[in-house]
Design a protein around this motif. Structure first.
Motif, PDB file in Angstrom:
ATOM      1  N   THR A  33       0.814  -1.217  -0.048  1.00 55.01           N
ATOM      2  CA  THR A  33      -0.065   0.104   0.155  1.00 55.01           C
ATOM      3  C   THR A  33       0.801   1.286  -0.007  1.00 55.01           C
ATOM      4  O   THR A  33       0.526   2.310  -0.609  1.00 55.01           O
ATOM      5  CB  THR A  33      -0.903   0.072   1.106  1.00 55.01           C
ATOM      6  N   VAL A  34       2.012   1.343   0.485  1.00 55.80           N
ATOM      7  CA  VAL A  34       2.895   2.524   0.533  1.00 55.80           C
ATOM      8  C   VAL A  34       3.249   2.850  -0.958  1.00 55.80           C
ATOM      9  O   VAL A  34       3.957   2.137  -1.579  1.00 55.80           O
ATOM     10  CB  VAL A  34       4.066   2.317   1.481  1.00 55.80           C
ATOM     11  N   THR A  35       3.075   4.065  -1.204  1.00 55.58           N
ATOM     12  CA  THR A  35       3.173   4.252  -2.699  1.00 55.58           C
ATOM     13  C   THR A  35       4.449   5.461  -2.867  1.00 55.58           C
ATOM     14  O   THR A  35       4.781   5.884  -3.849  1.00 55.58           O
ATOM     15  CB  THR A  35       2.104   5.078  -3.475  1.00 55.58           C
ATOM     16  N   THR A  36       4.965   6.021  -1.810  1.00 58.01           N
ATOM     17  CA  THR A  36       6.056   6.750  -1.562  1.00 58.01           C
ATOM     18  C   THR A  36       7.277   6.103  -2.057  1.00 58.01           C
ATOM     19  O   THR A  36       7.474   4.938  -1.383  1.00 58.01           O
ATOM     20  CB  THR A  36       6.456   7.447  -0.353  1.00 58.01           C
ATOM     21  N   MET A  37       7.792   6.097  -2.984  1.00 57.82           N
ATOM     22  CA  MET A  37       8.937   5.373  -3.533  1.00 57.82           C
ATOM     23  C   MET A  37      10.392   5.945  -3.295  1.00 57.82           C
ATOM     24  O   MET A  37      10.580   7.266  -3.529  1.00 57.82           O
ATOM     25  CB  MET A  37       8.798   5.139  -4.976  1.00 57.82           C
ATOM     26  N   ALA A  38      11.425   5.211  -3.147  1.00 56.10           N
ATOM     27  CA  ALA A  38      12.851   5.747  -3.011  1.00 56.10           C
ATOM     28  C   ALA A  38      13.609   4.855  -4.010  1.00 56.10           C
ATOM     29  O   ALA A  38      13.519   3.580  -3.895  1.00 56.10           O
ATOM     30  CB  ALA A  38      13.477   5.700  -1.510  1.00 56.10           C
ATOM     31  N   GLU A  39      14.021   5.600  -4.892  1.00 55.09           N
ATOM     32  CA  GLU A  39      15.304   4.854  -5.786  1.00 55.09           C
ATOM     33  C   GLU A  39      16.457   5.485  -5.827  1.00 55.09           C
ATOM     34  O   GLU A  39      16.591   6.669  -5.757  1.00 55.09           O
ATOM     35  CB  GLU A  39      14.390   4.975  -7.196  1.00 55.09           C
ATOM     36  N   ARG A  40      17.460   4.286  -5.737  1.00 53.58           N
ATOM     37  CA  ARG A  40      19.054   4.827  -5.772  1.00 53.58           C
ATOM     38  C   ARG A  40      19.198   5.681  -7.208  1.00 53.58           C
ATOM     39  O   ARG A  40      18.809   4.806  -8.170  1.00 53.58           O
ATOM     40  CB  ARG A  40      19.657   3.633  -5.434  1.00 53.58           C
ATOM     41  N   ASN A  41      19.949   6.678  -7.341  1.00 54.05           N
ATOM     42  CA  ASN A  41      20.422   7.022  -8.467  1.00 54.05           C
ATOM     43  C   ASN A  41      21.992   7.543  -8.088  1.00 54.05           C
ATOM     44  O   ASN A  41      22.362   8.508  -7.522  1.00 54.05           O
ATOM     45  CB  ASN A  41      19.427   8.498  -8.658  1.00 54.05           C
ATOM     46  N   GLY A  42      22.929   6.613  -8.426  1.00 56.85           N
ATOM     47  CA  GLY A  42      24.414   6.864  -8.070  1.00 56.85           C
ATOM     48  C   GLY A  42      24.479   6.622  -6.782  1.00 56.85           C
ATOM     49  O   GLY A  42      23.931   5.460  -6.085  1.00 56.85           O
ATOM     50  N   ASP A  43      25.037   7.572  -6.078  1.00 57.31           N
ATOM     51  CA  ASP A  43      25.039   7.873  -4.656  1.00 57.31           C
ATOM     52  C   ASP A  43      24.170   8.449  -3.883  1.00 57.31           C
ATOM     53  O   ASP A  43      24.280   8.668  -2.810  1.00 57.31           O
ATOM     54  CB  ASP A  43      26.690   8.121  -4.227  1.00 57.31           C
ATOM     55  N   LYS A  44      22.757   8.827  -4.510  1.00 61.75           N
ATOM     56  CA  LYS A  44      21.953   9.424  -3.896  1.00 61.75           C
ATOM     57  C   LYS A  44      20.531   8.832  -4.004  1.00 61.75           C
ATOM     58  O   LYS A  44      20.601   7.688  -4.760  1.00 61.75           O
ATOM     59  CB  LYS A  44      21.780  10.845  -4.476  1.00 61.75           C
ATOM     60  N   TRP A  45      19.525   9.207  -3.152  1.00 53.56           N
ATOM     61  CA  TRP A  45      18.427   8.448  -3.347  1.00 53.56           C
ATOM     62  C   TRP A  45      17.386   9.606  -3.918  1.00 53.56           C
ATOM     63  O   TRP A  45      17.527  10.885  -3.252  1.00 53.56           O
ATOM     64  CB  TRP A  45      17.882   8.099  -2.000  1.00 53.56           C
ATOM     65  N   ILE A  46      16.463   9.243  -4.684  1.00 56.51           N
ATOM     66  CA  ILE A  46      15.296   9.919  -5.351  1.00 56.51           C
ATOM     67  C   ILE A  46      14.118   9.538  -4.501  1.00 56.51           C
ATOM     68  O   ILE A  46      13.763   8.410  -4.808  1.00 56.51           O
ATOM     69  CB  ILE A  46      15.367  10.077  -6.787  1.00 56.51           C
ATOM     70  N   ILE A  47      13.225  10.510  -3.971  1.00 58.51           N
ATOM     71  CA  ILE A  47      12.140  10.104  -3.349  1.00 58.51           C
ATOM     72  C   ILE A  47      10.849  10.823  -3.935  1.00 58.51           C
ATOM     73  O   ILE A  47      11.015  12.152  -4.238  1.00 58.51           O
ATOM     74  CB  ILE A  47      12.186  10.345  -1.817  1.00 58.51           C
ATOM     75  N   ASN A  48       9.866  10.154  -4.406  1.00 56.97           N
ATOM     76  CA  ASN A  48       8.754  10.543  -4.969  1.00 56.97           C
ATOM     77  C   ASN A  48       7.582  10.204  -4.259  1.00 56.97           C
ATOM     78  O   ASN A  48       7.287   8.885  -3.961  1.00 56.97           O
ATOM     79  CB  ASN A  48       8.617  10.295  -6.287  1.00 56.97           C
ATOM     80  N   GLY A  49       6.702  10.857  -3.859  1.00 52.07           N
ATOM     81  CA  GLY A  49       5.296  10.391  -3.328  1.00 52.07           C
ATOM     82  C   GLY A  49       4.998  11.732  -2.198  1.00 52.07           C
ATOM     83  O   GLY A  49       5.406  12.798  -2.158  1.00 52.07           O
ATOM     84  N   ARG A  50       3.752  11.168  -1.567  1.00 53.99           N
ATOM     85  CA  ARG A  50       3.168  12.283  -0.494  1.00 53.99           C
ATOM     86  C   ARG A  50       2.912  11.612   0.515  1.00 53.99           C
ATOM     87  O   ARG A  50       2.525  10.372   0.678  1.00 53.99           O
ATOM     88  CB  ARG A  50       1.701  12.682  -1.325  1.00 53.99           C
ATOM     89  N   LYS A  51       2.961  12.313   1.794  1.00 60.14           N
ATOM     90  CA  LYS A  51       2.534  11.860   3.128  1.00 60.14           C
ATOM     91  C   LYS A  51       1.497  12.946   3.820  1.00 60.14           C
ATOM     92  O   LYS A  51       1.214  14.031   3.148  1.00 60.14           O
ATOM     93  CB  LYS A  51       3.720  11.974   4.040  1.00 60.14           C
ATOM     94  N   ARG A  52       0.705  12.471   4.645  1.00 63.83           N
ATOM     95  CA  ARG A  52      -0.435  13.281   5.357  1.00 63.83           C
ATOM     96  C   ARG A  52      -0.125  13.252   6.646  1.00 63.83           C
ATOM     97  O   ARG A  52       0.261  12.264   7.251  1.00 63.83           O
ATOM     98  CB  ARG A  52      -1.533  12.669   4.511  1.00 63.83           C
ATOM     99  N   PHE A  53      -0.784  14.075   7.432  1.00 59.75           N
ATOM    100  CA  PHE A  53      -1.085  14.198   9.046  1.00 59.75           C
ATOM    101  C   PHE A  53       0.607  13.966   9.355  1.00 59.75           C
ATOM    102  O   PHE A  53       0.485  13.169  10.632  1.00 59.75           O
ATOM    103  CB  PHE A  53      -1.918  13.119   9.320  1.00 59.75           C
ATOM    104  N   ILE A  54       1.348  14.899   9.341  1.00 61.45           N
ATOM    105  CA  ILE A  54       2.826  14.729   9.697  1.00 61.45           C
ATOM    106  C   ILE A  54       2.885  15.770  10.910  1.00 61.45           C
ATOM    107  O   ILE A  54       2.889  17.189  10.836  1.00 61.45           O
ATOM    108  CB  ILE A  54       3.727  14.859   8.717  1.00 61.45           C
ATOM    109  N   SER A  55       2.972  15.154  12.406  1.00 64.74           N
ATOM    110  CA  SER A  55       3.018  16.231  13.340  1.00 64.74           C
ATOM    111  C   SER A  55       4.386  16.876  13.127  1.00 64.74           C
ATOM    112  O   SER A  55       5.432  16.351  12.683  1.00 64.74           O
ATOM    113  CB  SER A  55       3.077  15.290  14.570  1.00 64.74           C
ATOM    114  N   ASN A  56       4.247  18.423  13.633  1.00 63.57           N
ATOM    115  CA  ASN A  56       5.384  19.114  13.568  1.00 63.57           C
ATOM    116  C   ASN A  56       5.885  19.648  12.078  1.00 63.57           C
ATOM    117  O   ASN A  56       6.748  20.458  12.217  1.00 63.57           O
ATOM    118  CB  ASN A  56       6.622  18.606  14.438  1.00 63.57           C
ATOM    119  N   SER A  57       5.202  18.868  10.976  1.00 65.35           N
ATOM    120  CA  SER A  57       5.925  19.179   9.817  1.00 65.35           C
ATOM    121  C   SER A  57       5.954  20.968   9.281  1.00 65.35           C
ATOM    122  O   SER A  57       7.092  21.267   8.776  1.00 65.35           O
ATOM    123  CB  SER A  57       5.366  18.750   8.830  1.00 65.35           C
ATOM    124  N   PRO A  58       5.110  21.496   9.869  1.00 61.63           N
ATOM    125  CA  PRO A  58       5.197  23.135   9.464  1.00 61.63           C
ATOM    126  C   PRO A  58       6.404  23.728  10.254  1.00 61.63           C
ATOM    127  O   PRO A  58       6.990  24.966   9.712  1.00 61.63           O
ATOM    128  CB  PRO A  58       3.905  23.869  10.069  1.00 61.63           C
TER     129      PRO A  58
END
Length: 99
Positions: A33-58
């Protein structure tokens, strides 16, 4: 990790947050069910997706983020002022009516 994230958090110099919930997955944290994806790109990671209801995020400096990597779930620490990172407006959780 300890020096850059944990020590400033414990000292009260930085604010952290934790992101698991997704708009379409609620609190089901399974790989299917988790759709936020992380893919390695060389020595870095590319993350794509959305999260919701994240305490403290602002007000947070960084977030511990759950992502899908192939057929598993992985946690990443993401600086919220990093390139491509967007924190949306806080959800209104209750409304009061002024008289």
């Amino acid at each position: 990790m300890k020096k850059n994230y944990l020590t400033p958090l414990i000292r009260g110099e930085k604010i952290g947050s934790f992101a698991t919930t997704e708009p379409d997955a609620s609190t089901d944290l399974s790989v299917r069910t988790v759709t936020t994806m992380a893919e390695r790109n060389g020595d870095k990671w590319i993350i794509n997706g959305r999260k919701r209801f994240i305490s403290n995020s602002p007000v947070a400096d960084y977030v511990v983020l759950l992502c899908r990597t192939d057929n598993s779930i992985t946690e990443f620490v993401v600086n919220l002022d990093g390139p491509g990172v967007k924190v949306g407006e806080p959800d209104r959780k209750s409304a009061t009516k002024a008289n």
